[in-house]
Design a protein around this motif. Sequence first.
Motif, PDB file in Angstrom:
ATOM      1  N   THR A   1       7.646 -14.983  15.773  1.00  0.00           N
ATOM      2  CA  THR A   1       8.233 -14.528  14.511  1.00  0.00           C
ATOM      3  C   THR A   1       8.201 -13.009  14.393  1.00  0.00           C
ATOM      4  O   THR A   1       9.015 -12.436  13.689  1.00  0.00           O
ATOM      5  CB  THR A   1       7.472 -15.119  13.313  1.00  0.00           C
ATOM      6  N   THR A   2       7.255 -12.389  15.074  1.00  0.00           N
ATOM      7  CA  THR A   2       7.059 -10.952  14.935  1.00  0.00           C
ATOM      8  C   THR A   2       6.791 -10.314  16.283  1.00  0.00           C
ATOM      9  O   THR A   2       6.056 -10.878  17.104  1.00  0.00           O
ATOM     10  CB  THR A   2       5.869 -10.652  13.999  1.00  0.00           C
TER      11      THR A   2
ATOM     12  N   THR B   1      11.559  -8.300  13.627  1.00  0.00           N
ATOM     13  CA  THR B   1      11.651  -9.684  13.169  1.00  0.00           C
ATOM     14  C   THR B   1      13.106 -10.110  13.228  1.00  0.00           C
ATOM     15  O   THR B   1      14.011  -9.290  13.445  1.00  0.00           O
ATOM     16  CB  THR B   1      11.127  -9.823  11.725  1.00  0.00           C
TER      17      THR B   1
ATOM     18  N   ASN C   1       3.642 -16.410  13.191  1.00  0.00           N
ATOM     19  CA  ASN C   1       3.034 -16.550  11.871  1.00  0.00           C
ATOM     20  C   ASN C   1       3.194 -17.972  11.366  1.00  0.00           C
ATOM     21  O   ASN C   1       4.317 -18.473  11.277  1.00  0.00           O
ATOM     22  CB  ASN C   1       3.701 -15.598  10.866  1.00  0.00           C
TER      23      ASN C   1
ATOM     24  N   TYR D   1       5.349  -6.759  17.728  1.00  0.00           N
ATOM     25  CA  TYR D   1       4.688  -5.495  17.409  1.00  0.00           C
ATOM     26  C   TYR D   1       5.008  -4.485  18.507  1.00  0.00           C
ATOM     27  O   TYR D   1       4.871  -4.780  19.696  1.00  0.00           O
ATOM     28  CB  TYR D   1       3.177  -5.694  17.283  1.00  0.00           C
TER      29      TYR D   1
ATOM     30  N   GLY E   1      10.642  -7.225   5.967  1.00  0.00           N
ATOM     31  CA  GLY E   1      10.367  -7.986   7.160  1.00  0.00           C
ATOM     32  C   GLY E   1      11.468  -8.887   7.591  1.00  0.00           C
ATOM     33  O   GLY E   1      11.315  -9.714   8.446  1.00  0.00           O
TER      34      GLY E   1
ATOM     35  N   GLY F   1       6.418  -7.589   8.649  1.00  0.00           N
ATOM     36  CA  GLY F   1       6.541  -8.426   9.808  1.00  0.00           C
ATOM     37  C   GLY F   1       5.226  -8.881  10.340  1.00  0.00           C
ATOM     38  O   GLY F   1       5.138  -9.449  11.410  1.00  0.00           O
TER      39      GLY F   1
ATOM     40  N   SER G   1      11.078 -13.101   7.437  1.00  0.00           N
ATOM     41  CA  SER G   1       9.927 -13.759   8.008  1.00  0.00           C
ATOM     42  C   SER G   1       8.670 -13.132   7.530  1.00  0.00           C
ATOM     43  O   SER G   1       7.589 -13.577   7.819  1.00  0.00           O
ATOM     44  CB  SER G   1       9.988 -13.709   9.531  1.00  0.00           C
TER      45      SER G   1
ATOM     46  N   TYR H   1      -0.667  -3.893   8.908  1.00  0.00           N
ATOM     47  CA  TYR H   1      -0.239  -4.122  10.279  1.00  0.00           C
ATOM     48  C   TYR H   1      -1.296  -3.594  11.223  1.00  0.00           C
ATOM     49  O   TYR H   1      -2.200  -2.893  10.836  1.00  0.00           O
ATOM     50  CB  TYR H   1       1.110  -3.443  10.557  1.00  0.00           C
TER      51      TYR H   1
ATOM     52  N   THR I   1      18.186  -8.731  15.035  1.00  0.00           N
ATOM     53  CA  THR I   1      16.811  -8.368  14.685  1.00  0.00           C
ATOM     54  C   THR I   1      16.793  -7.333  13.563  1.00  0.00           C
ATOM     55  O   THR I   1      17.772  -6.627  13.335  1.00  0.00           O
ATOM     56  CB  THR I   1      16.047  -7.791  15.901  1.00  0.00           C
TER      57      THR I   1
ATOM     58  N   GLY J   1       5.832 -10.459   6.624  1.00  0.00           N
ATOM     59  CA  GLY J   1       4.472 -10.503   6.975  1.00  0.00           C
ATOM     60  C   GLY J   1       3.726 -10.159   5.800  1.00  0.00           C
ATOM     61  O   GLY J   1       4.184 -10.194   4.721  1.00  0.00           O
TER      62      GLY J   1
ATOM     63  N   THR K   1       7.637  -3.020  13.717  1.00  0.00           N
ATOM     64  CA  THR K   1       7.705  -4.440  14.056  1.00  0.00           C
ATOM     65  C   THR K   1       9.146  -4.884  14.076  1.00  0.00           C
ATOM     66  O   THR K   1       9.999  -4.302  13.399  1.00  0.00           O
ATOM     67  CB  THR K   1       6.930  -5.305  13.048  1.00  0.00           C
TER      68      THR K   1
END
Length: 481
Positions: free
Chosen positions: A269-270, A62, A125, A272, A412, A422, A415, A53, A295, A417, A60
């Motif tokens: 999608t993510t 998601t 993503n 941060y 995640g 994530g 989704s 990350y 979430t 990562g 994160t």
Amino acid sequence: MFFTYLRRELRRRRRAALVVASGLALGIALVIVVDSVSSGMGKAQDTVLQSLYGLGTDMTVTKAASPTQDGSERPRFQFDARDDGSDEEQSSDRVMVRGFQTLSAATVTDVGGQNGVADAVGGLNLQVVKVSGQFTRGRFEQNGSGGTGRGPGGGQPSGEVKGGGAQFDVNSYSVFGTDVTKPALGPLTSSKITSGRAFTTSETDGKVAVVDSAYAKEKSLEVGSSLTVKGTAFSVIGIATADSGDPAADVYIPLEQAQTLADSADKVTTIYVKATDSQKIDSVKSAIQKNVSGTTVTTSTDLADTVSGSLSTASSLATTVGKWLSIVVLVAAFLVAGLLTSSAVSRRVREFGTLKALGWRSGRVTRQVVGEAMVNGLLGGVLGIALGLAGAYAVTAVSPTLQAQLGGGGAGGGSGGRGGFGGPGRQAASRTLDVALTAPVSPATVGLAVGLAVAGGLVAGAFGGWRASRLRPADALRRVE
């Protein structure tokens, strides 16, 4: 008088003092080695997590996985049917959202408004699958007789189709849509621009791309090259190299362009997240989970649970077996030092009894014994620190390589990562990183060793002092030969 007598007695009992100091030294050295190796394990794990990350990212966000979603979708590729006999190459791109779960871009604002959040930025993503190739028309060849068939299709020429077919190549790569207005947060910050430049804040809808160095080498891309994604040409403005581990994505493009390619307007999608205080990460996580529904929040601590392999095993040994072993050895060393000191006092009954007969009080005799034990403890501390530093240096010099396997997973929220944190989606289960183990010795570790040396001296002195305080002058008279 105290120091004169102390110096004389330690010189006269060098062997006994050395035995006591050596026992304490071994225990202290083991503590230093275990503590430094544990610190090295922590740094190795940080290196692994840092590769998953963006730097500066504390957590994160998601979309929470839905039990009704199986997270799968079959990509479909459409090719035109042609009857003109041409063998022209055809290609079809499919841009898919990794994990097939997205959040509204408004969620970024909601997350950024939570108490304790310093900044939040969204990303998209994507996975691009490109199929390209050509069909070749086959040729019908009649049989040798040149006659007609007499089967069900009587009157039709008999023979078979030879040649022809199709040959297609499948190219799959990851694309990450990054918010170029906030370059200090996100996965691209874990890579360094080694050629060209990074995005500028004005290129929110620019058809520009930053490419990972490994992917650029594989596809012979360089600054100024053109990269086509789903019919849209992007100019390569920079080449990025991951600081550690694998890169976050093969290709980075502005978020708005990524949303257009994936037909996911105002979707991410993510998210941060950077916290205002690293000590408040848990409370920030709880606040987001409570106030932003639907979430999943993942921190580096959550991600650490997905790291397996020899790094995880060694870390577990260092934090459990190693520490317990060092504690047991240290306690044993303290007890041995105390018993040896007490035994030495029993052999000096005539000496201490005579001193008491000459007017020494019990407190003075006790202080003398404790002083000798403290000197032995400090000597053991010096030897232990020297042995511990030598052991830590040996570990660092050898630098054994540990493997960290990043388990895929649910961290995640589906989704996923890279590594499930994530970040830009990749197959985390297939990732294995090699990490060199070091054993850094911190000032706190040395301070701990000094404290243990003093504690060892006090324990030994307590045993001997208690024994000495119980002696009576009459005991000395009984021992006179």
